[in-house]
Design a protein around this motif. Structure first.
Motif: not given
Ligand SMILES: Cc1cc2nc3c(=O)[nH]c(=O)nc-3n(C[C@H](O)[C@H](O)[C@H](O)COP(=O)(O)OP(=O)(O)OC[C@H]3O[C@@H](n4cnc5c(N)ncnc54)[C@H](O)[C@@H]3O)c2cc1C
Length: 130
Positions: A44, A46, A48-50, A67-70, A75-76, A81-82
């Protein structure tokens, strides 16, 4: 909106849409409906973690459904900033005071390893990201 034909580029610096969302390569194919009922693992999220979890599982031969609701990568991850760096947000000395030297050093070493693993993975998958 950027004018790419202009000699200098003028962007509105205070909009709420992250750069990656405006980048064509950031879109991924996705379906709104499920076309199958079975998967070994359902991931759950989509972002970077997924993506990394799904890649590791498919490499082990698992059949993975994400799966993703978006839409994917909205998401984040799209806000990032990459910057890819080994440093954890909490400075090593402060983390040592908080959780002890052994655990803090281990966390920092894992973080360094994660960067090298990401470089290896992008090479293995042939992702040209400089
Ligand atoms: C402004 C900003 C700048 C950043 N800069 C950096 C950087 O330079 N370097 C770095 O390493 N990190 C950076 N980060 C942090 C980094 O972006 C996050 O730590 C990382 O993207 C998290 O990835 P994720 O896959 O865990 O979360 P997300 O990308 O948020 O993915 C989670 C997904 O799960 C989905 N989801 C959640 N709950 C549900 C549910 N119940 N049902 C269905 N789908 C669901 C959401 O829709 C979302 O698409 C930054 C963050 C921000 C906000």
């Amino acid at each position: 909106m950027a004018d790419f034909d202009a000699e200098t580029r003028k962007d509105d610096l205070r909009v709420g849409t992250p750069l990656w969302v405006k980048t064509p390569h950031s879109t991924l194919a996705a379906k709104r409906t499920l076309d199958r009922k079975h998967a070994d693992v359902v991931v759950v999220g989509a972002g970077i973690s997924g993506a990394l979890v799904a890649e590791a599982l498919t490499r082990q031969g698992r059949d993975v459904l994400i799966l993703d609701r978006r839409p994917p990568v909205r998401g984040s991850t799209a806000a990032s900033t990459a910057m890819i760096q080994h440093e954890i947000d909490v400075p090593l000395t402060r983390l040592q005071n908080r959780i002890g030297s052994r655990a803090a050093n281990a966390a920092w070493r894992r973080s360094v390893k994660a960067v090298y693993d990401l470089v290896d993975l992008s090479r293995r998958l042939g992702i040209e990201c400089s």
